[in-house]
Motif scaffolding. Structure first.
Motif, short mmCIF file in Angstrom:
data_model
loop_
_atom_site.label_atom_id
_atom_site.label_comp_id
_atom_site.label_asym_id
_atom_site.label_seq_id
_atom_site.Cartn_x
_atom_site.Cartn_y
_atom_site.Cartn_z
N ASP A 199 145.65 -17.77 116.47
CA ASP A 199 146.31 -16.59 117.02
C ASP A 199 147.67 -16.94 117.61
O ASP A 199 148.20 -18.02 117.40
CB ASP A 199 145.40 -15.93 118.06
CG ASP A 199 145.25 -16.78 119.32
OD1 ASP A 199 145.33 -18.03 119.22
OD2 ASP A 199 145.07 -16.21 120.41
N GLY A 200 148.23 -15.99 118.37
CA GLY A 200 149.57 -16.13 118.90
C GLY A 200 149.82 -17.41 119.66
O GLY A 200 150.82 -18.10 119.43
N ASP A 201 148.94 -17.76 120.59
CA ASP A 201 149.17 -18.93 121.42
C ASP A 201 148.33 -20.13 121.02
O ASP A 201 148.34 -21.15 121.70
CB ASP A 201 148.96 -18.61 122.90
CG ASP A 201 147.51 -18.29 123.24
OD1 ASP A 201 146.78 -17.83 122.35
OD2 ASP A 201 147.12 -18.50 124.40
N GLY A 202 147.56 -20.01 119.94
CA GLY A 202 146.87 -21.17 119.38
C GLY A 202 145.51 -21.48 119.97
O GLY A 202 144.93 -22.52 119.65
N ASP A 203 144.96 -20.58 120.80
CA ASP A 203 143.66 -20.93 121.38
C ASP A 203 142.49 -20.32 120.62
O ASP A 203 141.33 -20.71 120.86
CB ASP A 203 143.60 -20.55 122.87
CG ASP A 203 143.77 -19.08 123.15
OD1 ASP A 203 143.97 -18.29 122.20
OD2 ASP A 203 143.70 -18.69 124.34
N ARG A 204 142.73 -19.41 119.70
CA ARG A 204 141.64 -18.81 118.92
C ARG A 204 141.64 -19.35 117.50
O ARG A 204 142.61 -19.94 117.04
CB ARG A 204 141.77 -17.28 118.91
CG ARG A 204 141.67 -16.65 120.28
CD ARG A 204 141.61 -15.14 120.20
NE ARG A 204 141.46 -14.56 121.53
CZ ARG A 204 140.95 -13.37 121.78
NH1 ARG A 204 140.52 -12.62 120.78
NH2 ARG A 204 140.85 -12.92 123.01
N ASN A 205 140.53 -19.10 116.81
CA ASN A 205 140.44 -19.56 115.43
C ASN A 205 139.54 -18.65 114.63
O ASN A 205 138.63 -18.00 115.17
CB ASN A 205 139.91 -20.99 115.36
CG ASN A 205 138.43 -21.08 115.70
OD1 ASN A 205 137.57 -21.00 114.82
ND2 ASN A 205 138.10 -21.24 116.99
N MET A 206 139.79 -18.57 113.33
CA MET A 206 138.86 -17.96 112.39
C MET A 206 138.60 -18.96 111.28
O MET A 206 139.53 -19.60 110.78
CB MET A 206 139.42 -16.66 111.79
CG MET A 206 138.44 -15.99 110.83
SD MET A 206 138.93 -14.34 110.29
CE MET A 206 140.30 -14.72 109.20
#
Length: 542
Positions: A278-285
């Motif tokens: 995501d935008g700030d790099g803390d999420r993932n798919m």
């Protein structure tokens, strides 16, 4: 010595940090005194800042650079001896946590609205991370908010703008500003946790990857690590240049907003593995060819296979998951003989467990997974963990997940999001639910074992958090959870979580919307969603 200017101000209403800091529209943050009031309130609330080091960086969204210049002038006025800033103002949220911890700084200010859209008419955000590297706990955010309500002045030094694109040291007043490579420390940390040699061998054998950075912060990290260090084919990372408006993309890695990636992973000629952050790099798919991995299943699979990764070969101390996340991880923890903690939503609630050595891996159903290597969820780390497992097991994503279900059973799970609904209607819906008395009653053929508004007492520090989500737990193990998200900037987002356990492998392949249809109908009827919100369908289903 540069002059310090004191600016008279008055309190601004509504500067209460939410689940992940303060988020508003860019126009709000760019308004008179808004950013300055909040930053001064942070500096006034976190202790003696004299002589300390502050980390500053963000996801590159619109207003990031301007905000950093203001923050640096205010940090100098607050007596900080040094500020560390990612080149170009870029610093992913997990990388910020890494840097804060590695250099033992006094914490950091992270500028991001995470998975929310960016641009002049879109969202901006800011949060303070404590010296342990994680989001400020509620005691700190409450103190910051209290200060915003009494603030009468803020201070900044008169100084020229810092060249954010030039590596090395500059000065703002007496404060040293070090502009550093935002990728280097994070990449070095990954090499201590992940079997890079095994992944290199996987790519050398023709394994194909598509990683969508969504024109957000992880682009430079993914290109450096996946393509340059691990040998993925050039161009495997797409949308790799951080843009102020994310190129018009919605930087939320789910099946709706990452539709191009989903399409690319469909069909017999698709890559072997797909991922997005995501935008700030803390999420993932995480995706396999023609296969989507839910965040809840991803946490469980990573936990069950963590021993294949060098950083976790010695075993896990425990697992932790947010309350709305499915119980799939609980089953792995039980098999491993380790505890699994259930916390409120918000990564800050994992911090004490990680610091006390009680948990090693943590996860949230909202596409967030992480470990004790930092104090934030970490999207690229999760991707690397998956690649490590794939490299060691040499089977596909779908094979790994379906084998996991055969071994542990499947927690069939779905989240329905109703975005941008009227705030008063949303609060009314939650008040309606809180007014019900359901324990012991039967709902559409299922008996309610427990109905409550989830409250949490931290097992480490004893702090308590109330009103964290309405739970309907059934005797057969199924459940429905309702909560309002704290990450939006307009209206309210109602999240409804539906789950049941399926032990029969013959039924593991059912579409969750089919397998959960009766529970979904119960959830909508019980909360009177259509009548109270006017919505006949969710905005997003994951």
């Amino acid at each position: 010595m540069a002059a310090v200017t004191t600016v008279a101000t008055t309190p601004i209403a509504g500067q209460k940090p939410g689940t992940s800091g303060l988020r508003k529209k860019v126009a709000v943050f760019a308004g008179p005194h808004y950013l300055e009031n909040f930053v001064q309130s942070v500096f006034d609330s976190i202790g003696d800042t004299a002589g300390q080091t502050l980390v500053v960086g963000g996801d590159g969204r619109y207003h990031n650079r301007a905000a950093i210049q203001t923050i640096l002038r205010m940090a100098a006025a607050a007596g900080f001896a040094k500020a560390m800033v990612g080149r170009g103002g870029i610093l992913s949220t997990p990388a910020a946590s890494c840097v804060i911890r590695k250099y033992r700084t006094f914490g950091g200010l992270i500028l991001s609205a995470s998975h929310n859209p960016g641009g002049p008419d879109e969202d901006f955000g800011i949060k303070y991370n404590i010296p342990a590297g994680g989001p400020a706990p509620e005691a700190v955010t409450e103190a910051i908010y209290a200060r915003t309500q009494t603030l009468r002045e803020y201070r900044l030094v008169e100084a020229a703008a810092v060249d954010l694109d030039r590596l090395g040291e500059q000065r703002v007043g007496a404060m040293v500003v070090e502009v550093f490579d935002p990728v280097a420390d994070y990449a070095a940390l990954m090499e201590t946790l992940i079997d890079f040699d095994a992944i290199r061998a996987l790519f050398a054998d023709g394994f194909r990857l598509r990683y969508d950075a969504m024109n957000a912060v992880t682009g430079p990290y993914a290109v450096e690590i996946l393509e340059r260090r691990l040998g993925a084919a050039p161009g495997s990372v797409v949308n790799a240049v951080p843009l102020e408006d994310f190129g018009g993309m919605h930087p939320d890695p789910n099946l709706v907003h990452a539709h191009d990636l989903v399409a690319a992973l469909t069909g017999p000629d698709a890559p072997d593995f797909g991922a997005a952050s995501d935008g700030d790099g803390d999420r993932n798919m995480i995706l396999g060819r023609d296969f989507y991995v839910t965040p809840s299943d991803s946490l469980a699979v990573l936990a069950a296979n963590a021993h294949l990764c060098p950083g976790y070969a010695g075993g896990l101390a425990g697992l932790a998951r947010s309350m709305p996340t499915s119980a799939a991880a609980d089953r792995v923890a039980a098999r491993l003989g380790i505890p699994c903690y259930e916390t409120p939503t918000g990564w800050k609630f994992f911090g004490t467990l990680l610091d006390a050595g009680r948990a090693t891996l943590c996860g949230e159903e909202s596409f967030g997974t992480g470990s004790d290597h930092v104090r934030e969820k970490d999207g690229l780390w999760a991707v690397l963990m998956w690649l490590n497992i794939l490299a060691r097991r040499r089977v596909g994503v779908a094979e790994i997940v379906t084998a996991h279900w055969r071994d542990f059973g499947r927690n069939v799970y779905s989240r329905h999001d109703y975005e941008g609904i009227d705030s008063a209607a949303a609060e009314g819906l939650m008040a309606h639910l809180r007014g019900l008395d359901l324990t012991g009653r039967e709902l559409d053929g299922r008996k309610v074992a427990l109905f409550d508004d989830f409250a949490y007492t931290d097992p480490v520090d004893g702090s308590t958090s109330h009103h964290q989500g309405i739970r309907v737990l059934f005797e057969d193990g199924a459940r429905i959870v309702y909560r309002l998200s704290g990450t939006g900037t307009q209206g309210a987002t109602l999240r409804v979580y539906i789950e049941r356990y399926e032990p029969d492998p013959a039924r593991h392949g059912l579409d969750p919307q089919v397998a959960l249809a009766d529970l979904i109908a119960t959830a909508r009827r019980l909360a009177e969603i259509e009548a109270r919100t006017g919505r006949t369908e969710p905005t997003v289903i994951t």
